[in-house]
Design an enzyme around this catalytic site. Structure first.
Site, short mmCIF file in Angstrom:
data_model
loop_
_atom_site.label_atom_id
_atom_site.label_comp_id
_atom_site.label_asym_id
_atom_site.label_seq_id
_atom_site.Cartn_x
_atom_site.Cartn_y
_atom_site.Cartn_z
N HIS A 12 0.71 -1.26 0.02
CA HIS A 12 -0.01 0.01 0.05
C HIS A 12 0.93 1.45 0.09
O HIS A 12 0.53 2.41 0.43
CB HIS A 12 -0.90 0.10 1.31
N HIS A 59 -2.18 4.82 9.71
CA HIS A 59 -0.82 5.26 9.90
C HIS A 59 -1.04 6.51 10.72
O HIS A 59 -0.67 7.71 10.37
CB HIS A 59 -0.05 5.41 8.59
N HIS A 193 9.84 -3.56 4.63
CA HIS A 193 10.35 -2.13 4.81
C HIS A 193 10.70 -1.79 6.08
O HIS A 193 9.98 -2.23 6.92
CB HIS A 193 9.61 -1.46 3.68
N GLU A 240 3.68 -5.45 8.90
CA GLU A 240 2.41 -5.07 8.32
C GLU A 240 2.01 -6.40 7.58
O GLU A 240 0.69 -6.44 7.09
CB GLU A 240 2.52 -4.03 7.14
C1 DHB Z 1 6.36 3.36 2.65
C2 DHB Z 1 5.60 2.19 2.85
C3 DHB Z 1 4.39 2.11 3.71
O1 DHB Z 1 4.05 1.08 3.99
C4 DHB Z 1 4.03 3.19 4.49
O2 DHB Z 1 3.05 3.35 5.16
C5 DHB Z 1 4.67 4.48 4.10
C6 DHB Z 1 5.91 4.43 3.46
C7 DHB Z 1 7.36 3.53 1.52
O3 DHB Z 1 7.70 2.45 1.17
O4 DHB Z 1 7.94 4.67 1.52
FE FE Z 2 2.45 1.28 5.74
#
Ligand code: DHB
Ligand code: FE
Length: 278
Positions: A12, A59, A193, A240
């Site tokens: 997402h 978030h 991530h 996540e």
């Molecule tokens: C990114 C990924 C995410 O899931 C998020 O909530 C905010 C930023 C990213 O890859 O930059």
């Molecule tokens: Fe996220």
């Protein structure tokens, strides 16, 4: 009777939404990712679910650190896109399905999942970007959406096992709903991530591919992954991915993979998409 026809797992990443909103999907950086989304959009148009139960995380938009529900189910008639700092995304208002949502609330709570119920909330990129990925930029979203918001922001998030079990309970609940409806479940977020701290920028494509490969045939092995392993192998925000296990639990053991796509990097993460059908 209502029936779960399919599950979708997808990242997402907010920058994916920004690429859509600013007409950048054909630029060299984004084109390979969006080319991979095209078959998924065709699938979505052909299968036309009436309702999507969209498992996502907020978030610190609708819920900040003053209120941290582990599982929050939206029972409202509509949800407006949240302003995450650049104005709300220019996407349609998300229409809910209060009848099915209240049925889910009753069925899931009586089944032992003590959900928080939400009559009013906005939805951030966690919910709207998966809709953009699957539906493009229509004037109205083509399906009703029931948001199921999971806390993966503030420790302790729910375990993968609990998420997988919640998915199984969602399946029982939908099976017991009498209106004829085609229901899809989206599990969103991830993949690997880390946005903060010393390992900011961390991505682990091997872990992401392992997760995509095992999701269809061996979700039990994924449901055993402890939080510390997500953090080590997929980065702090890789947690996540537990939300994909809610989607997987909502499908039967014999679900088939219809399509999958993986592209790295997309912003700061590995971006995956998978479609499963009964
Ligand atoms: C990114 C990924 C995410 O899931 C998020 O909530 C905010 C930023 C990213 O890859 O930059
Ligand atoms: Fe996220």
């Amino acid at each position: 009777m209502a029936k779960i026809i399919a599950g979708v797992g997808t990242s997402h990443v907010p920058a994916i939404g920004a690429a859509v909103d600013h007409g950048k999907t054909q630029e060299p950086y984004w084109k390979p990712l969006f080319d991979g989304y095209e078959p998924a959009r065709v699938w979505m148009r052909e299968r036309q679910p009436d309702v999507v139960i969209l498992v996502y995380n907020d978030h610190a938009s609708a819920f900040a650190f003053d209120l941290i529900p582990t599982f929050a189910l939206g029972v409202a008639a509509e949800y407006r896109p949240h302003d995450e700092g650049y104005g709300p995304r220019p996407v349609p208002v998300v229409k809910g399905d209060p009848d099915l949502a209240w049925h889910l609330a009753e069925s899931l709570i009586l089944d032992g999942f003590d959900l928080t119920l939400v009559n009013e909330m906005t939805v951030d990129h966690g919910l709207t970007v998966p809709l953009s990925i699957m539906c493009g930029s229509p004037p109205e979203w083509p399906c009703r959406v029931i948001p199921l918001c999971v806390n993966v922001i503030q420790y302790p998030p729910p375990t993968g096992r609990r998420c997988h079990d919640l998915g199984k309970a969602i399946r029982r609940a939908v099976d017991a709903y009498s209106p004829d409806l085609k229901v899809a479940v989206f599990g969103t977020g991830g993949m690997s991530h880390q946005l903060q701290g010393e390992r900011a920028g961390f991505i682990n494509a091997d872990f992401d591919r392992m997760f995509l490969n095992n999701l269809t045939r061996d979700p039990e092995s994924l449901a055993r992954i402890p939080h510390v392993e997500y953090i080590r192998e997929a980065g702090s925000e890789g947690i996540e991915l537990v939300m994909w296990l809610i989607m997987r639990g909502a499908l039967g053991p014999d679900a088939r993979e219809i399509y999958s796509h993986y592209h790295v990097p997309a912003s700061n993460s590995g971006a995956g998409l998978i479609i499963l059908e009964e």
